[in-house]
Design a protein around this motif. Structure first.
Motif, PDB file in Angstrom:
ATOM      1  N   ALA A 175      56.131 -58.318 -34.428  1.00 26.01           N
ATOM      2  CA  ALA A 175      55.911 -57.232 -33.464  1.00 26.01           C
ATOM      3  C   ALA A 175      56.029 -55.899 -34.173  1.00 26.01           C
ATOM      4  O   ALA A 175      57.122 -55.502 -34.582  1.00 26.01           O
ATOM      5  CB  ALA A 175      56.961 -57.335 -32.353  1.00 26.01           C
ATOM      6  N   GLY A 201      43.423 -56.010 -33.002  1.00 25.17           N
ATOM      7  CA  GLY A 201      43.785 -54.911 -32.101  1.00 25.17           C
ATOM      8  C   GLY A 201      45.208 -55.020 -31.553  1.00 25.17           C
ATOM      9  O   GLY A 201      45.622 -54.203 -30.719  1.00 25.17           O
ATOM     10  N   VAL A 220      60.321 -59.887 -34.565  1.00 21.70           N
ATOM     11  CA  VAL A 220      60.666 -59.504 -35.940  1.00 21.70           C
ATOM     12  C   VAL A 220      59.695 -58.458 -36.460  1.00 21.70           C
ATOM     13  O   VAL A 220      58.524 -58.426 -36.088  1.00 21.70           O
ATOM     14  CB  VAL A 220      60.644 -60.726 -36.901  1.00 21.70           C
ATOM     15  N   ALA A 232      49.863 -60.137 -42.516  1.00 23.56           N
ATOM     16  CA  ALA A 232      51.104 -60.341 -41.744  1.00 23.56           C
ATOM     17  C   ALA A 232      51.467 -61.824 -41.702  1.00 23.56           C
ATOM     18  O   ALA A 232      52.643 -62.191 -41.857  1.00 23.56           O
ATOM     19  CB  ALA A 232      50.930 -59.786 -40.324  1.00 23.56           C
TER      20      ALA A 232
HETATM   21  N1  SAM Z   1      48.587 -53.200 -33.038  1.00 18.96           N
HETATM   22  C1  SAM Z   1      47.886 -52.622 -34.094  1.00 18.96           C
HETATM   23  C2  SAM Z   1      46.755 -51.824 -33.553  1.00 18.96           C
HETATM   24  O1  SAM Z   1      46.411 -51.951 -32.388  1.00 18.96           O
HETATM   25  O2  SAM Z   1      46.212 -51.062 -34.349  1.00 18.96           O
HETATM   26  C3  SAM Z   1      47.426 -53.579 -35.204  1.00 18.96           C
HETATM   27  C4  SAM Z   1      47.684 -55.039 -35.043  1.00 18.96           C
HETATM   28  S1  SAM Z   1      47.927 -55.849 -36.615  1.00 18.96           S
HETATM   29  C5  SAM Z   1      46.432 -55.490 -37.429  1.00 18.96           C
HETATM   30  C6  SAM Z   1      47.780 -57.548 -36.229  1.00 18.96           C
HETATM   31  C7  SAM Z   1      49.088 -58.281 -36.058  1.00 18.96           C
HETATM   32  O3  SAM Z   1      49.815 -58.332 -37.267  1.00 18.96           O
HETATM   33  C8  SAM Z   1      50.046 -57.681 -35.041  1.00 18.96           C
HETATM   34  O4  SAM Z   1      49.738 -58.047 -33.733  1.00 18.96           O
HETATM   35  C9  SAM Z   1      51.387 -58.266 -35.498  1.00 18.96           C
HETATM   36  O5  SAM Z   1      51.582 -59.560 -34.996  1.00 18.96           O
HETATM   37  C10 SAM Z   1      51.213 -58.312 -37.007  1.00 18.96           C
HETATM   38  N2  SAM Z   1      51.787 -57.136 -37.698  1.00 18.96           N
HETATM   39  C11 SAM Z   1      51.112 -56.236 -38.456  1.00 18.96           C
HETATM   40  N3  SAM Z   1      51.957 -55.357 -39.011  1.00 18.96           N
HETATM   41  C12 SAM Z   1      53.198 -55.699 -38.593  1.00 18.96           C
HETATM   42  C13 SAM Z   1      54.503 -55.162 -38.842  1.00 18.96           C
HETATM   43  N4  SAM Z   1      54.677 -54.109 -39.603  1.00 18.96           N
HETATM   44  N5  SAM Z   1      55.556 -55.775 -38.255  1.00 18.96           N
HETATM   45  C14 SAM Z   1      55.368 -56.865 -37.463  1.00 18.96           C
HETATM   46  N6  SAM Z   1      54.165 -57.401 -37.206  1.00 18.96           N
HETATM   47  C15 SAM Z   1      53.090 -56.845 -37.762  1.00 18.96           C
END
Ligand code: SAM
Length: 248
Positions: A175, A201, A220, A232
């Motif tokens: 998260a 997204g 986490v 991730a």
């Molecule tokens: N929510 C962001 C947005 O809308 O721009 C990007 C989502 S990220 C590309 C995809 C997934 O990777 C997230 O939903 C999460 O589960 C995980 N994630 C990416 N960076 C994270 C971090 N720093 N800590 C925890 N989870 C991460």
């Protein structure tokens, strides 16, 4: 079956055979596998290969006959039993082709027991090519010397995943909007585990609330930077394997 020869000199090629292996058995392999052995690896009759079947372990076999489109392998002896795989699932929202292939390959190499593709509100992929993903899994398992293939589940809606969630399995929810350090979460939660990674997204607010409401959820953080979903997943699996898996 690897697309390119990946076997360092001195090591034997490995093939997955989808039937239970036993001593002295003669295995007729398919055209693609035979062509790989003869055209890519240039093996001849008498050469040895390793086989695994995801059931009984790993075996040594000799090429008894090889043609351009078929080959017969004779099983000579057992090399090792099937691995005990650490009890970690990867639940992930499918991402676009190329990236999902990479993710599946790396999750297999890193050691997960099961992969569960999850449909979320922002999932951009409607249908999964299970056969293509399975081929990537097998290729990765052949190269990384797994003897047990990870299970690949059908695409599962997030709501169904959460409502059927096993009581004894911790869901480490990656998260980016707030979670404990992975190290602290690992200290607090042992036993069967899963990692949940969102789509490009991210999760919607409703989804975020529903995931956090599950008693088995441990939110986490993977650090201050927003990682791509595939990065991730690889990072979270590595952290769990180093803390609770079989990397010690
Ligand atoms: N929510 C962001 C947005 O809308 O721009 C990007 C989502 S990220 C590309 C995809 C997934 O990777 C997230 O939903 C999460 O589960 C995980 N994630 C990416 N960076 C994270 C971090 N720093 N800590 C925890 N989870 C991460």
């Amino acid at each position: 079956m690897p697309a390119t020869p990946a076997w360092p000199p001195g090591s034997l090629p490995r093939l997955f055979i989808d039937t239970a292996l036993a001593i002295d058995e003669e295995i007729v392999i398919d055209a693609a596998q035979a062509s790989y052995l003869v055209r890519v690896l240039r093996l001849k009759a008498g050469a040895q290969v390793k086989l695994f079947d995801n059931r009984t372990g790993e075996w040594l076999a000799e090429i008894a006959h090889i043609g351009k489109r078929d080959a017969i392998l004779r099983v000579e002896g057992k090399l090792r039993e099937r691995d005990d795989v650490p009890d970690l699932w990867l639940c992930f929202a499918p991402i676009k082709k190329g990236r999902i292939d990479w993710l599946v390959e790396k999750a297999c190499e890193l050691g997960v027991a099961r992969m569960v593709p999850v449909r979320t509100q922002r999932t951009i992929v409607d249908k999964l090519k299970q056969e293509r993903l399975k081929a990537h899994l097998i290729e990765a398992a052949e190269q990384c010397e797994r003897t047990a293939l990870p299970e690949l589940s059908e695409l599962t809606p997030l709501a169904a995943l959460l409502s059927d969630w096993p009581e004894d399995r911790t869901l480490f929810y990656a998260a980016e909007r707030g979670g404990d350090s992975f190290r602290a979460a690992l200290v607090a939660h042992d036993g069967p585990a899963a990692i949940l990674i969102g789509p490009e997204g991210g999760f919607t607010d409703d989804e975020d609330r529903a995931i956090r409401a599950l008693p088995q959820t441990a939110p986490v953080s993977l650090g201050p930077r927003i990682l791509r979903a595939d990065t991730a997943a690889a990072a979270a699996i590595s952290l769990w394997m180093a803390g609770r898996g079989d990397w010690n």
